[in-house]
Design an enzyme around this catalytic site. Structure first.
Site, short mmCIF file in Angstrom:
data_model
loop_
_atom_site.label_atom_id
_atom_site.label_comp_id
_atom_site.label_asym_id
_atom_site.label_seq_id
_atom_site.Cartn_x
_atom_site.Cartn_y
_atom_site.Cartn_z
N ARG A 43 -0.93 1.23 -0.59
CA ARG A 43 -0.63 2.63 -0.26
C ARG A 43 0.70 2.77 0.48
O ARG A 43 1.45 3.72 0.25
CB ARG A 43 -1.77 3.22 0.57
CG ARG A 43 -3.05 3.36 -0.25
CD ARG A 43 -4.12 4.12 0.49
NE ARG A 43 -5.33 4.22 -0.33
CZ ARG A 43 -6.41 4.89 0.04
NH1 ARG A 43 -6.44 5.52 1.21
NH2 ARG A 43 -7.46 4.94 -0.75
N ASP A 155 -8.27 19.03 8.24
CA ASP A 155 -8.13 17.64 7.82
C ASP A 155 -6.92 17.07 8.54
O ASP A 155 -6.08 17.83 9.05
CB ASP A 155 -7.94 17.55 6.30
CG ASP A 155 -8.35 16.18 5.76
OD1 ASP A 155 -9.49 16.04 5.28
OD2 ASP A 155 -7.53 15.24 5.84
#
Length: 289
Positions: A43, A155
Protein backbone atom coordinates in the site's frame (compact mmCIF):
# COMPACT_ATOMS: atom_id res chain seq x y z
CA UNK A 1 15.84 12.05 -9.36
CA UNK A 2 15.82 8.26 -9.46
CA UNK A 3 14.25 6.06 -12.12
CA UNK A 4 10.44 6.03 -12.21
CA UNK A 5 10.49 2.27 -11.68
CA UNK A 6 12.59 2.26 -8.52
CA UNK A 7 9.56 2.29 -6.22
CA UNK A 8 8.35 -1.00 -7.71
CA UNK A 9 11.38 -2.78 -6.26
CA UNK A 10 11.52 -0.89 -2.97
CA UNK A 11 11.64 -3.28 -0.04
CA UNK A 12 10.60 -2.54 3.52
CA UNK A 13 13.05 -3.59 6.20
CA UNK A 14 11.92 -4.79 9.61
CA UNK A 15 13.18 -1.48 11.00
CA UNK A 16 11.11 0.44 8.44
CA UNK A 17 8.04 -1.60 9.39
CA UNK A 18 8.53 -0.96 13.11
CA UNK A 19 8.89 2.77 12.52
CA UNK A 20 5.83 2.99 10.27
CA UNK A 21 3.68 0.77 12.48
CA UNK A 22 4.57 2.89 15.54
CA UNK A 23 3.79 6.11 13.68
CA UNK A 24 0.48 4.77 12.36
CA UNK A 25 -0.49 3.53 15.82
CA UNK A 26 0.29 6.90 17.40
CA UNK A 27 -1.69 8.76 14.74
CA UNK A 28 -4.71 6.51 14.31
CA UNK A 29 -4.77 3.73 16.90
CA UNK A 30 -4.50 1.14 14.10
CA UNK A 31 -2.35 -1.71 15.39
CA UNK A 32 -0.31 -3.35 12.62
CA UNK A 33 1.10 -6.72 13.66
CA UNK A 34 4.25 -8.06 11.89
CA UNK A 35 2.08 -10.26 9.67
CA UNK A 36 0.78 -7.04 8.05
CA UNK A 37 4.21 -6.07 6.72
CA UNK A 38 3.50 -7.32 3.18
CA UNK A 39 0.17 -5.46 3.12
CA UNK A 40 1.77 -2.25 4.37
CA UNK A 41 4.61 -2.54 1.85
CA UNK A 42 2.20 -2.89 -1.06
CA UNK A 43 0.00 0.00 0.00
CA UNK A 44 2.78 2.46 0.77
CA UNK A 45 4.47 1.75 -2.55
CA UNK A 46 1.58 3.74 -4.05
CA UNK A 47 2.76 6.80 -2.16
CA UNK A 48 6.39 6.21 -3.21
CA UNK A 49 5.20 6.14 -6.81
CA UNK A 50 3.11 9.31 -6.44
CA UNK A 51 6.01 11.16 -4.79
CA UNK A 52 8.76 9.70 -7.02
CA UNK A 53 10.61 8.29 -4.03
CA UNK A 54 12.60 5.08 -4.21
CA UNK A 55 12.92 4.01 -0.57
CA UNK A 56 10.71 3.65 2.46
CA UNK A 57 13.37 5.42 4.53
CA UNK A 58 13.00 8.50 2.35
CA UNK A 59 9.22 8.37 2.64
CA UNK A 60 9.35 7.93 6.42
CA UNK A 61 11.61 10.97 6.76
CA UNK A 62 9.14 12.98 4.67
CA UNK A 63 5.95 11.91 6.44
CA UNK A 64 7.62 12.57 9.82
CA UNK A 65 8.70 16.08 8.83
CA UNK A 66 6.71 19.22 9.52
CA UNK A 67 5.48 19.38 5.94
CA UNK A 68 4.65 15.70 5.97
CA UNK A 69 2.74 15.92 9.24
CA UNK A 70 0.65 18.73 7.77
CA UNK A 71 -0.01 17.30 4.31
CA UNK A 72 1.04 13.70 3.89
CA UNK A 73 -0.09 12.07 7.14
CA UNK A 74 -3.77 12.00 6.14
CA UNK A 75 -2.87 10.56 2.73
CA UNK A 76 -0.82 7.80 4.35
CA UNK A 77 -3.68 6.90 6.71
CA UNK A 78 -6.04 6.91 3.70
CA UNK A 79 -3.86 4.30 2.01
CA UNK A 80 -3.39 2.15 5.12
CA UNK A 81 -6.95 2.05 6.46
CA UNK A 82 -9.18 -0.82 5.36
CA UNK A 83 -12.66 0.07 4.10
CA UNK A 84 -15.13 -2.76 3.55
CA UNK A 85 -18.85 -2.17 3.72
CA UNK A 86 -22.17 -2.78 1.99
CA UNK A 87 -25.82 -1.78 2.31
CA UNK A 88 -27.64 -3.59 5.13
CA UNK A 89 -24.43 -5.34 6.19
CA UNK A 90 -25.08 -7.57 9.23
CA UNK A 91 -28.80 -7.07 8.64
CA UNK A 92 -29.89 -8.42 12.04
CA UNK A 93 -28.74 -5.13 13.53
CA UNK A 94 -31.26 -3.23 11.46
CA UNK A 95 -34.00 -5.63 12.54
CA UNK A 96 -32.92 -4.92 16.13
CA UNK A 97 -33.01 -1.20 15.41
CA UNK A 98 -36.59 -1.38 14.10
CA UNK A 99 -38.06 -3.87 16.56
CA UNK A 100 -36.33 -3.03 19.85
CA UNK A 101 -34.25 0.13 19.82
CA UNK A 102 -36.51 2.65 18.08
CA UNK A 103 -39.70 1.59 19.95
CA UNK A 104 -37.79 1.95 23.23
CA UNK A 105 -36.46 5.39 22.30
CA UNK A 106 -39.98 6.52 21.41
CA UNK A 107 -41.47 5.05 24.58
CA UNK A 108 -38.89 6.79 26.76
CA UNK A 109 -39.44 10.10 24.95
CA UNK A 110 -35.96 10.31 23.48
CA UNK A 111 -37.42 10.37 19.97
CA UNK A 112 -40.54 12.45 19.64
CA UNK A 113 -41.85 15.41 17.66
CA UNK A 114 -39.68 18.37 18.60
CA UNK A 115 -36.79 16.19 19.76
CA UNK A 116 -34.38 14.97 17.06
CA UNK A 117 -32.81 11.52 17.30
CA UNK A 118 -29.00 11.80 17.18
CA UNK A 119 -27.13 8.89 15.56
CA UNK A 120 -23.44 8.40 14.82
CA UNK A 121 -22.02 5.99 12.25
CA UNK A 122 -18.35 5.79 13.28
CA UNK A 123 -16.05 4.26 10.69
CA UNK A 124 -18.64 4.77 7.96
CA UNK A 125 -16.32 3.99 5.03
CA UNK A 126 -17.96 4.82 1.68
CA UNK A 127 -21.33 5.60 3.25
CA UNK A 128 -23.46 2.49 2.83
CA UNK A 129 -23.98 2.11 6.59
CA UNK A 130 -25.23 5.65 7.37
CA UNK A 131 -27.47 5.65 4.30
CA UNK A 132 -28.89 2.30 5.40
CA UNK A 133 -29.58 3.77 8.84
CA UNK A 134 -31.21 6.80 7.20
CA UNK A 135 -33.53 4.56 5.16
CA UNK A 136 -34.56 2.60 8.25
CA UNK A 137 -35.19 5.75 10.29
CA UNK A 138 -37.11 7.45 7.45
CA UNK A 139 -39.40 4.47 7.05
CA UNK A 140 -39.93 4.11 10.78
CA UNK A 141 -40.59 7.83 11.29
CA UNK A 142 -43.18 7.83 8.51
CA UNK A 143 -45.02 4.85 10.03
CA UNK A 144 -44.86 6.05 13.65
CA UNK A 145 -45.06 9.84 13.37
CA UNK A 146 -41.87 10.25 15.36
CA UNK A 147 -39.60 13.27 15.28
CA UNK A 148 -36.72 14.28 13.04
CA UNK A 149 -33.31 12.60 13.08
CA UNK A 150 -29.76 13.50 12.22
CA UNK A 151 -26.92 11.15 11.37
CA UNK A 152 -23.26 12.00 11.81
CA UNK A 153 -21.07 9.72 9.67
CA UNK A 154 -17.33 9.73 10.17
CA UNK A 155 -14.18 8.01 9.04
CA UNK A 156 -10.46 8.63 9.35
CA UNK A 157 -10.05 8.37 5.56
CA UNK A 158 -10.85 11.49 3.53
CA UNK A 159 -10.81 9.34 0.38
CA UNK A 160 -13.82 7.24 1.41
CA UNK A 161 -15.63 10.26 2.84
CA UNK A 162 -15.50 11.97 -0.55
CA UNK A 163 -17.20 8.93 -2.09
CA UNK A 164 -19.75 8.76 0.72
CA UNK A 165 -20.76 12.41 0.43
CA UNK A 166 -21.49 12.01 -3.30
CA UNK A 167 -23.75 9.01 -2.61
CA UNK A 168 -23.12 7.44 -6.03
CA UNK A 169 -22.80 3.65 -6.23
CA UNK A 170 -22.70 0.93 -8.89
CA UNK A 171 -26.17 -0.56 -9.38
CA UNK A 172 -24.71 -3.99 -8.58
CA UNK A 173 -23.94 -2.91 -5.00
CA UNK A 174 -27.54 -2.04 -4.06
CA UNK A 175 -28.81 -5.63 -4.40
CA UNK A 176 -29.11 -6.05 -0.58
CA UNK A 177 -31.63 -3.16 -0.51
CA UNK A 178 -35.30 -4.18 -0.75
CA UNK A 179 -36.87 -3.31 -4.11
CA UNK A 180 -39.36 -0.82 -2.63
CA UNK A 181 -36.55 1.02 -0.86
CA UNK A 182 -34.45 1.05 -4.03
CA UNK A 183 -37.29 2.70 -5.93
CA UNK A 184 -37.84 5.24 -3.18
CA UNK A 185 -34.29 6.19 -2.19
CA UNK A 186 -32.13 5.69 -5.30
CA UNK A 187 -32.05 7.53 -8.62
CA UNK A 188 -30.89 5.51 -11.63
CA UNK A 189 -28.14 7.06 -13.74
CA UNK A 190 -29.09 8.28 -17.20
CA UNK A 191 -26.95 9.05 -20.26
CA UNK A 192 -23.30 8.63 -19.36
CA UNK A 193 -24.21 7.32 -15.91
CA UNK A 194 -25.71 3.97 -16.81
CA UNK A 195 -24.82 1.30 -14.30
CA UNK A 196 -24.78 3.76 -11.39
CA UNK A 197 -27.38 5.09 -9.00
CA UNK A 198 -27.43 7.92 -6.48
CA UNK A 199 -29.01 8.38 -3.06
CA UNK A 200 -31.91 10.83 -3.34
CA UNK A 201 -31.21 14.38 -2.06
CA UNK A 202 -33.77 14.08 0.76
CA UNK A 203 -31.83 11.21 2.27
CA UNK A 204 -28.40 12.73 1.64
CA UNK A 205 -29.46 15.81 3.59
CA UNK A 206 -30.04 13.62 6.66
CA UNK A 207 -26.38 12.60 6.83
CA UNK A 208 -23.44 14.83 7.71
CA UNK A 209 -20.00 13.45 6.84
CA UNK A 210 -16.94 14.45 8.85
CA UNK A 211 -13.39 13.21 9.29
CA UNK A 212 -12.95 12.01 12.87
CA UNK A 213 -9.93 10.19 14.26
CA UNK A 214 -11.28 7.88 16.97
CA UNK A 215 -7.87 7.95 18.61
CA UNK A 216 -7.98 11.70 19.30
CA UNK A 217 -9.80 13.87 21.84
CA UNK A 218 -12.23 13.04 24.61
CA UNK A 219 -15.49 13.92 22.86
CA UNK A 220 -14.51 13.60 19.17
CA UNK A 221 -15.58 17.22 18.67
CA UNK A 222 -19.22 16.16 19.09
CA UNK A 223 -20.95 18.68 21.33
CA UNK A 224 -24.14 16.76 22.04
CA UNK A 225 -25.06 13.45 23.57
CA UNK A 226 -26.00 10.71 21.17
CA UNK A 227 -28.88 8.24 21.19
CA UNK A 228 -27.35 5.54 18.97
CA UNK A 229 -23.77 4.78 17.95
CA UNK A 230 -22.82 2.31 15.23
CA UNK A 231 -19.13 1.36 15.37
CA UNK A 232 -18.98 -1.97 13.60
CA UNK A 233 -15.93 -3.89 12.42
CA UNK A 234 -13.61 -1.09 13.47
CA UNK A 235 -12.12 -2.14 16.80
CA UNK A 236 -10.59 -5.27 15.30
CA UNK A 237 -7.77 -2.98 14.11
CA UNK A 238 -7.11 -1.65 17.64
CA UNK A 239 -5.22 -3.22 20.52
CA UNK A 240 -6.98 -3.87 23.81
CA UNK A 241 -5.86 -0.67 25.54
CA UNK A 242 -7.01 1.48 22.60
CA UNK A 243 -10.34 -0.36 22.67
CA UNK A 244 -10.79 0.36 26.38
CA UNK A 245 -10.16 4.06 25.88
CA UNK A 246 -12.46 4.22 22.87
CA UNK A 247 -15.44 2.55 24.53
CA UNK A 248 -15.07 4.67 27.63
CA UNK A 249 -15.41 7.69 25.34
CA UNK A 250 -18.38 6.11 23.56
CA UNK A 251 -20.02 5.48 26.94
CA UNK A 252 -19.59 9.12 27.93
CA UNK A 253 -20.87 10.30 24.53
CA UNK A 254 -24.11 8.31 24.74
CA UNK A 255 -27.13 9.62 26.59
CA UNK A 256 -28.45 7.30 29.36
CA UNK A 257 -30.60 4.72 27.61
CA UNK A 258 -28.60 5.14 24.40
CA UNK A 259 -27.57 2.17 22.27
CA UNK A 260 -24.27 0.93 20.85
CA UNK A 261 -23.87 -1.48 17.92
CA UNK A 262 -20.53 -3.20 17.25
CA UNK A 263 -19.57 -5.86 14.69
CA UNK A 264 -20.88 -9.40 15.17
CA UNK A 265 -17.31 -10.69 15.41
CA UNK A 266 -16.46 -8.13 18.11
CA UNK A 267 -17.14 -8.05 21.84
CA UNK A 268 -16.88 -5.71 24.80
CA UNK A 269 -15.98 -8.61 27.10
CA UNK A 270 -12.86 -7.57 28.97
CA UNK A 271 -13.01 -4.13 27.35
CA UNK A 272 -15.92 -2.32 29.01
CA UNK A 273 -18.34 -3.58 31.67
CA UNK A 274 -20.43 -0.39 31.92
CA UNK A 275 -22.71 -1.29 29.01
CA UNK A 276 -25.53 -3.81 29.32
CA UNK A 277 -25.91 -6.47 26.62
CA UNK A 278 -29.35 -6.37 24.95
CA UNK A 279 -28.74 -8.44 21.81
CA UNK A 280 -26.13 -9.80 19.46
CA UNK A 281 -23.31 -7.22 19.47
CA UNK A 282 -25.83 -4.67 20.77
CA UNK A 283 -25.48 -2.77 24.03
CA UNK A 284 -27.29 -0.08 26.00
CA UNK A 285 -26.00 2.52 28.42
CA UNK A 286 -28.08 1.99 31.59
CA UNK A 287 -30.25 4.81 32.84
CA UNK A 288 -28.74 6.71 35.74
CA UNK A 289 -30.06 5.55 39.09
Amino acid sequence: MNTNYAYQDASMSDRDFRRFSTLIYEQSGINLVPEKKTMLTGRLRKRLRDLSMDSFGEYYAFVSSGQGQANEMVRMINVVSTNKTEFFRESKHFDMLKKIVLPDLIETGKWRPGRSLNVWSAGCSTGQEPYTIAMVLSEYAADNRSGDFSILASDISTRVLDTAAKGIYPVSTVAPVASDLRRKYFMRGKTGREGFCRIVPELRRCVQFRRINLNEGNDFGIRKQLDVIFCRNVIIYFDRETQRKLFKKFYDQLAPGGYLFIGHSETLHGVNDQFKVVGSATYVKPHES
